[in-house]
Scaffold this motif. Structure first.
Motif, PDB file in Angstrom:
ATOM      1  N   ALA A  97      36.754  35.889  29.715  1.00 48.16           N
ATOM      2  CA  ALA A  97      35.871  37.028  29.463  1.00 48.16           C
ATOM      3  C   ALA A  97      36.559  38.072  28.589  1.00 48.16           C
ATOM      4  N   ALA A  98      37.858  38.285  28.826  1.00 46.16           N
ATOM      5  CA  ALA A  98      38.603  39.240  28.003  1.00 46.16           C
ATOM      6  C   ALA A  98      38.665  38.784  26.549  1.00 46.16           C
ATOM      7  N   VAL A  99      38.879  37.483  26.340  1.00 44.63           N
ATOM      8  CA  VAL A  99      38.894  36.959  24.966  1.00 44.63           C
ATOM      9  C   VAL A  99      37.521  37.117  24.326  1.00 44.63           C
ATOM     10  N   MET A 100      36.455  36.807  25.078  1.00 46.59           N
ATOM     11  CA  MET A 100      35.113  36.895  24.506  1.00 46.59           C
ATOM     12  C   MET A 100      34.708  38.334  24.196  1.00 46.59           C
ATOM     13  N   ARG A 101      35.244  39.285  24.913  1.00 44.74           N
ATOM     14  CA  ARG A 101      34.992  40.687  24.549  1.00 44.74           C
ATOM     15  C   ARG A 101      35.610  40.991  23.187  1.00 44.74           C
ATOM     16  N   LEU A 102      36.782  40.419  22.900  1.00 44.93           N
ATOM     17  CA  LEU A 102      37.394  40.585  21.586  1.00 44.93           C
ATOM     18  C   LEU A 102      36.575  39.883  20.506  1.00 44.93           C
ATOM     19  N   VAL A 103      35.986  38.735  20.865  1.00 43.42           N
ATOM     20  CA  VAL A 103      35.109  38.038  19.923  1.00 43.42           C
ATOM     21  C   VAL A 103      33.893  38.905  19.606  1.00 43.42           C
ATOM     22  N   LEU A 232      36.998  43.491  32.679  1.00 38.53           N
ATOM     23  CA  LEU A 232      35.940  43.888  33.606  1.00 38.53           C
ATOM     24  C   LEU A 232      35.123  45.030  33.014  1.00 38.53           C
ATOM     25  N   PRO A 233      33.819  44.836  32.803  1.00 39.74           N
ATOM     26  CA  PRO A 233      32.997  45.909  32.231  1.00 39.74           C
ATOM     27  C   PRO A 233      32.975  47.170  33.097  1.00 39.74           C
ATOM     28  N   ASP A 234      32.948  46.993  34.428  1.00 40.87           N
ATOM     29  CA  ASP A 234      32.910  48.141  35.337  1.00 40.87           C
ATOM     30  C   ASP A 234      33.784  47.842  36.553  1.00 40.87           C
ATOM     31  N   PRO A 235      35.095  48.125  36.466  1.00 47.58           N
ATOM     32  CA  PRO A 235      36.007  47.797  37.573  1.00 47.58           C
ATOM     33  C   PRO A 235      35.636  48.469  38.889  1.00 47.58           C
ATOM     34  N   THR A 236      34.880  49.554  38.858  1.00 54.95           N
ATOM     35  CA  THR A 236      34.516  50.229  40.110  1.00 54.95           C
ATOM     36  C   THR A 236      33.607  49.367  40.961  1.00 54.95           C
ATOM     37  N   ARG A 237      32.970  48.365  40.366  1.00 49.80           N
ATOM     38  CA  ARG A 237      32.079  47.481  41.124  1.00 49.80           C
ATOM     39  C   ARG A 237      32.842  46.375  41.837  1.00 49.80           C
ATOM     40  N   MET A 238      34.117  46.239  41.536  1.00 51.76           N
ATOM     41  CA  MET A 238      34.945  45.197  42.167  1.00 51.76           C
ATOM     42  C   MET A 238      36.335  45.761  42.402  1.00 51.76           C
ATOM     43  N   PRO A 239      36.443  46.781  43.263  1.00 55.06           N
ATOM     44  CA  PRO A 239      37.667  47.599  43.335  1.00 55.06           C
ATOM     45  C   PRO A 239      38.898  46.896  43.870  1.00 55.06           C
ATOM     46  N   SER A 240      38.736  45.807  44.609  1.00 54.55           N
ATOM     47  CA  SER A 240      39.929  45.171  45.183  1.00 54.55           C
ATOM     48  C   SER A 240      40.657  44.272  44.189  1.00 54.55           C
ATOM     49  N   LEU A 241      40.023  43.924  43.065  1.00 59.78           N
ATOM     50  CA  LEU A 241      40.633  42.957  42.157  1.00 59.78           C
ATOM     51  C   LEU A 241      41.861  43.550  41.481  1.00 59.78           C
ATOM     52  N   GLN A 242      42.960  42.798  41.574  1.00 58.96           N
ATOM     53  CA  GLN A 242      44.195  43.158  40.897  1.00 58.96           C
ATOM     54  C   GLN A 242      44.697  41.943  40.122  1.00 58.96           C
ATOM     55  N   ALA A 290      36.838  38.123  48.268  1.00 62.55           N
ATOM     56  CA  ALA A 290      35.826  37.210  47.747  1.00 62.55           C
ATOM     57  C   ALA A 290      34.590  37.967  47.275  1.00 62.55           C
ATOM     58  N   GLN A 291      34.239  39.047  47.976  1.00 60.51           N
ATOM     59  CA  GLN A 291      33.080  39.842  47.609  1.00 60.51           C
ATOM     60  C   GLN A 291      33.188  40.358  46.175  1.00 60.51           C
ATOM     61  N   ASP A 292      34.376  40.814  45.791  1.00 63.94           N
ATOM     62  CA  ASP A 292      34.545  41.370  44.456  1.00 63.94           C
ATOM     63  C   ASP A 292      34.628  40.279  43.394  1.00 63.94           C
ATOM     64  N   VAL A 293      35.169  39.114  43.753  1.00 59.79           N
ATOM     65  CA  VAL A 293      35.139  37.984  42.825  1.00 59.79           C
ATOM     66  C   VAL A 293      33.693  37.562  42.567  1.00 59.79           C
ATOM     67  N   PHE A 297      31.405  37.483  38.919  1.00 61.70           N
ATOM     68  CA  PHE A 297      30.603  36.389  38.375  1.00 61.70           C
ATOM     69  C   PHE A 297      29.121  36.753  38.295  1.00 61.70           C
ATOM     70  N   TRP A 298      28.635  37.568  39.225  1.00 68.05           N
ATOM     71  CA  TRP A 298      27.247  38.018  39.136  1.00 68.05           C
ATOM     72  C   TRP A 298      27.060  38.908  37.899  1.00 68.05           C
ATOM     73  N   ASP A 299      27.982  39.836  37.700  1.00 68.72           N
ATOM     74  CA  ASP A 299      27.871  40.699  36.531  1.00 68.72           C
ATOM     75  C   ASP A 299      27.990  39.919  35.235  1.00 68.72           C
ATOM     76  N   LEU A 300      28.800  38.858  35.257  1.00 67.16           N
ATOM     77  CA  LEU A 300      29.001  38.044  34.055  1.00 67.16           C
ATOM     78  C   LEU A 300      27.809  37.129  33.780  1.00 67.16           C
TER      79      LEU A 300
END
Length: 304
Positions: A97-103, A232-242, A290-293, A297-300
């Motif tokens: 996803a990070a690469v595709m944002r650059l694309v 991540l377009p909006d990291p606040t929606r998945m706060p536990s991801l590191q 798992a909720q944030d993962v 995928f839902w946001d993507l």
């Protein structure tokens, strides 16, 4: 990137299907809770203590369930929906996803060679290039081919009993620069010429991490890359991801230990107190709930 034994999968699959059939009339959340409870109970009867989480996100329902036991500093406790797990190769879609944002921005083209984006970092930090590492043929692989695992990139996990990979997992608090993974992969034969096959390679997604790092203005070295902001377009929606870097023990971010297994090793390795560098950076360094993962995928993929 973490490995799991497949020897018990057929009987486990039958257990899963029978549980889903019995619980078909229940709510989705209670169905999954019962499923996890049955799986962890079944595993215990086979001599295994496991912890499992499921996160669910859809247009009209969001929930998380957990079951099993977590070994936490030599004591056991029930797993909860707030536990954080290693996601290993589940990191790769985030890197993609990070690469595709650059694309999308035009900074990277899918038909660009990977070399034109990563060679400056390889030369500066490691005194080499794609040609120097993998030869002139693989150096022609495009960004799109590598994203699709069609670049022919060999892997650091391809050598028989994975001597390098086991050394990494058993290395205690040693730190492993991402270039050590890439250089070891380069000692292995190519999977094929670019575009001529599809072959799984974690090293390919480390190279894609270098593509992302090369285009982040705040990144002085690859270790400064933060996939949270890059992917991540909006990291606040998945706060536990590191997305863990090189330094510090995994236990600082991880509440549920991992387990690296390869039948050729003879025994598994607990993954908890090693340094975060063992995860291979952008091929496997995601930790979270798992909720944030599921939310990622839902946001993507989900809304459209």
């Amino acid at each position: 990137r973490l490995k799991h034994s497949a020897s018990t999968l057929p009987s486990l699959a039958m257990k899963v299907l029978s549980t889903l059939a019995i619980a078909a009339s229940a709510s989705l959340q209670s169905t999954y809770q019962r499923l996890l409870d049955d799986i962890t109970a079944w595993a215990k009867t086979n001599g295994d203590e496991v912890a499992i989480q499921i996160g669910w996100v859809s247009g009209n329902e969001t929930f998380s369930v957990a079951s099993g036991q977590v070994t936490d500093r030599q004591s056991r406790r029930p797993a909860t929906p707030d536990d954080t797990f290693l996601y290993g190769s589940g990191t790769k879609p985030v890197t993609a996803a990070a690469v595709m944002r650059l694309v999308d921005t035009g900074a990277v083209g899918l038909n660009d060679t990977l070399a034109q984006h990563v060679d400056p970092l390889l030369r500066r930090d490691n005194g080499t290039s794609m040609v120097g590492l993998f030869g002139s043929t693989l150096a022609k692989a495009t960004v799109g081919q590598v994203l699709r695992m069609a670049g022919g990139t060999p892997d650091f996990e391809d050598a028989g009993a994975d001597p390098f990979d086991r050394q990494v997992f058993e290395g205690g608090d040693k730190e492993w620069p991402v270039y050590s993974f890439i250089r070891y992969a380069a000692t292995q034969p190519p999977l094929c010429d670019p575009g001529q096959c599809t072959g799984y390679s974690s090293a390919a997604y480390e190279l894609l991490g270098l593509v992302v790092a090369a285009h982040q203005p705040s990144v002085a070295t690859y270790t400064d890359l933060n996939l949270t902001t890059a992917a991540l377009p909006d990291p606040t929606r998945m706060p536990s991801l590191q997305f863990l870097g090189q330094h510090g023990p995994l236990s600082q971010a991880l509440t549920a230990p991992g387990w690296a297994v390869n039948p050729l090793w003879g025994s598994g390795v607990v993954v908890q107190n090693q340094t975060a560098s063992i995860l291979g950076w952008t091929c496997g360094n995601m930790v979270g709930r798992a909720q944030d993962v599921a939310q990622f995928f839902w946001d993507l993929l989900g809304p459209s």
